[in-house]
Design an enzyme around this catalytic site. Structure first.
Site, PDB file in Angstrom:
ATOM      1  N   ASN A  40       0.803  -1.218   0.000  1.00 39.32           N
ATOM      2  CA  ASN A  40       0.000   0.000   0.000  1.00 39.32           C
ATOM      3  C   ASN A  40       0.844   1.279   0.000  1.00 39.32           C
ATOM      4  O   ASN A  40       0.372   2.326  -0.404  1.00 39.32           O
ATOM      5  CB  ASN A  40      -0.950   0.017   1.206  1.00 39.32           C
ATOM      6  CG  ASN A  40      -0.253  -0.325   2.495  1.00 39.32           C
ATOM      7  OD1 ASN A  40       0.326  -1.400   2.634  1.00 39.32           O
ATOM      8  ND2 ASN A  40      -0.289   0.594   3.445  1.00 39.32           N
ATOM      9  N   CYS A  73      -2.690   5.096   8.072  1.00 40.68           N
ATOM     10  CA  CYS A  73      -2.460   5.002   9.520  1.00 40.68           C
ATOM     11  C   CYS A  73      -1.063   5.465   9.860  1.00 40.68           C
ATOM     12  O   CYS A  73      -0.849   6.190  10.811  1.00 40.68           O
ATOM     13  CB  CYS A  73      -2.671   3.594  10.052  1.00 40.68           C
ATOM     14  SG  CYS A  73      -2.929   2.365   8.829  1.00 40.68           S
TER      15      CYS A  73
HETATM   16  C1  LIG Z   1      -2.840  -3.586   1.996  1.00 35.46           C
HETATM   17  C2  LIG Z   1      -3.988  -3.223   2.866  1.00 35.46           C
HETATM   18  N1  LIG Z   1      -4.538  -4.157   3.659  1.00 35.46           N
HETATM   19  C3  LIG Z   1      -5.592  -3.903   4.451  1.00 35.46           C
HETATM   20  C4  LIG Z   1      -6.149  -2.645   4.498  1.00 35.46           C
HETATM   21  C5  LIG Z   1      -7.320  -2.396   5.411  1.00 35.46           C
HETATM   22  O1  LIG Z   1      -8.506  -2.359   4.678  1.00 35.46           O
HETATM   23  P1  LIG Z   1      -9.813  -1.614   5.289  1.00 35.46           P
HETATM   24  O2  LIG Z   1      -9.521  -0.149   5.234  1.00 35.46           O
HETATM   25  O3  LIG Z   1     -10.928  -2.044   4.387  1.00 35.46           O
HETATM   26  O4  LIG Z   1      -9.986  -2.118   6.677  1.00 35.46           O
HETATM   27  C6  LIG Z   1      -5.620  -1.631   3.697  1.00 35.46           C
HETATM   28  C7  LIG Z   1      -6.191  -0.261   3.748  1.00 35.46           C
HETATM   29  O5  LIG Z   1      -5.523   0.704   4.024  1.00 35.46           O
HETATM   30  C8  LIG Z   1      -4.512  -1.932   2.855  1.00 35.46           C
HETATM   31  O6  LIG Z   1      -3.976  -1.000   2.070  1.00 35.46           O
END
Ligand SMILES: Cc1ncc(COP(=O)(O)O)c(C=O)c1O
Length: 386
Positions: free
Chosen positions: A149, A326
């Site tokens: 991400n 985050c």
């Molecule tokens: C790689 C990855 N996994 C999990 C999440 C979490 O997803 P959600 O925001 O639907 O809880 C995110 C979101 O930021 C992400 O980028």
């Protein structure tokens, strides 16, 4: 406004908003109810499940709705850990997973599970040799994100699956595909993935809704007990407006998925070229093709603080971020870039620009018009202060 924070979340498509609203107005029955309103809701629920399943080329029986990526990741890790605890208590994950994986694993470590974290190279890609070494007889699960991400780096999922398949006691494979779904092909069956996470709000759907793909032989202990919805895996009355909105977003994304991916890739490459030309000492932390997804460009501006640059751009109507949503508000440096071995000023000066199909051709130019003077100004100020 120029919105370049699509890896954090995306603007919902207008049709998604309409669909969500219509379901709230018209299809408000409880899908478990036996009367006509319940039957209509149930039909909508199953049509939505089919849309998600079709996009992943899996069976609708293998798709379960949850409240999003975070819940799905929790469900997989805790659910496998508890269900198969008698077989072992060892798990493997990459060092660059999203916090919704890493923090679950930390909590599980406190409860007696053992976790091995696989390092990444300078590009942010895992070392398959290290993965091989990490596997043990009591390894229950290997969790590898598909696309990072923060950087857009793509992990070699097929390579991971090949290694697991050749083990005497193959562990299960979980893939967090939240950032790859809709951006690069995601086919869990073809890639021999057992469990896979997707989330709606990264593909122009509503927030607070996502799904788990689980191949049918795998068993999981649910996180939430109750009325037994989602075949007992996720109790609670289904969030049908969000589920239907998610399904509509999936359909719209996959209608012309290649064109959308090419568009994002084109904008990313335009920005990369312009950065190279106008801020030549900027360091691109996103790997080159084919090791990167089309929508993310992570760049370090040495001598500049990423957070300050985010604010400067914001005052010019441009929205980007330093890394994951985050990370940017709670921690000063990214665990992902740290794991890649970046130097201190590159860690501090990192920015993430992330595109979607809604970004326009001229936006990289418009960004550069503001970015170049902002970087110059902040470097000047930094030099005066130091
Ligand atoms: C790689 C990855 N996994 C999990 C999440 C979490 O997803 P959600 O925001 O639907 O809880 C995110 C979101 O930021 C992400 O980028």
């Amino acid at each position: 406004m120029i919105y370049l924070d699509n890896a954090a979340t995306t603007r919902p498509f207008e049709e998604v908003i309409r669909e969500t609203e219509q379901v709230m107005r018209r299809t408000f029955g409880n899908p478990s109810a036996v009367h006509q309103l319940g039957v209509e809701a149930e039909e909508k629920l199953e049509a939505s499940r089919k849309a998600v399943a079709d996009s992943l080329q899996v069976s609708p029986d293998e798709v379960f709705f949850t409240s999003g990526g975070t819940e799905t990741n929790n469900l997989v890790l805790k659910g496998i850990g508890e269900r198969y605890a008698r077989k072992g208590k060892h798990l493997v994950a990459t060092a660059v997973e999203h916090k919704s994986v890493l923090n679950v694993l930390r909590a599980m470590e406190n409860q007696g599970y053992e976790v091995t974290y696989i390092p990444v190279d300078r590009r942010g890609i895992i070392d398959l040799e290290a993965l091989k070494q990490a596997l043990r007889e009591d390894t229950l699960l290997v969790s590898v994100m598909h696309v990072n991400n923060e950087t857009g780096a793509v992990q070699p999922i097929d390579g991971v699956a090949d290694i697991l398949r050749n083990q005497d006691h193959p562990p299960l494979l979980h893939v967090d595909a939240v950032q790859s779904f809709g951006k690069i092909p995601v086919h869990p069956k073809q890639s021999r993935v057992d469990l896979l996470t997707v989330s709606s709000h990264k593909i122009h759907g509503p927030k607070g809704i996502g799904a788990l793909y689980k191949q049918s032989q795998v068993d999981l202990k649910p996180l939430i007990d109750g009325g037994g919805q989602e075949k007992g895996l996720r109790s609670g009355t289904e969030n049908l407006p969000a589920i239907a909105g998610f399904a509509r977003a999936v359909e719209l994304n996959f209608e012309d998925v290649i064109a959308q991916q090419n568009h994002m890739h084109h904008l990313k490459e335009l920005l990369r070229e312009q950065l190279h030309h106008s801020i030549p000492d900027a360091v691109v932390n996103t790997p080159d093709d084919p090791h990167a997804a089309p929508h993310v460009l992570n760049v370090s501006f040495p001598g500049v603080k990423g957070e300050v640059l985010v604010r400067q751009l914001e005052s010019a109507g441009i929205y980007a971020s330093t890394g994951s949503a985050c990370t940017s508000s709670r921690e000063s440096v990214s665990h992902v870039l740290k794991a890649m071995g970046l130097a201190k000023d590159q860690l501090e000066g990192a920015m993430r620009f992330s595109f979607s199909s809604l970004n326009r051709e001229e936006e990289p130019d418009q960004l550069m018009e503001k970015l170049v003077p902002a970087v110059k100004r902040l470097r000047r100020l930094g030099n005066i202060q130091s």
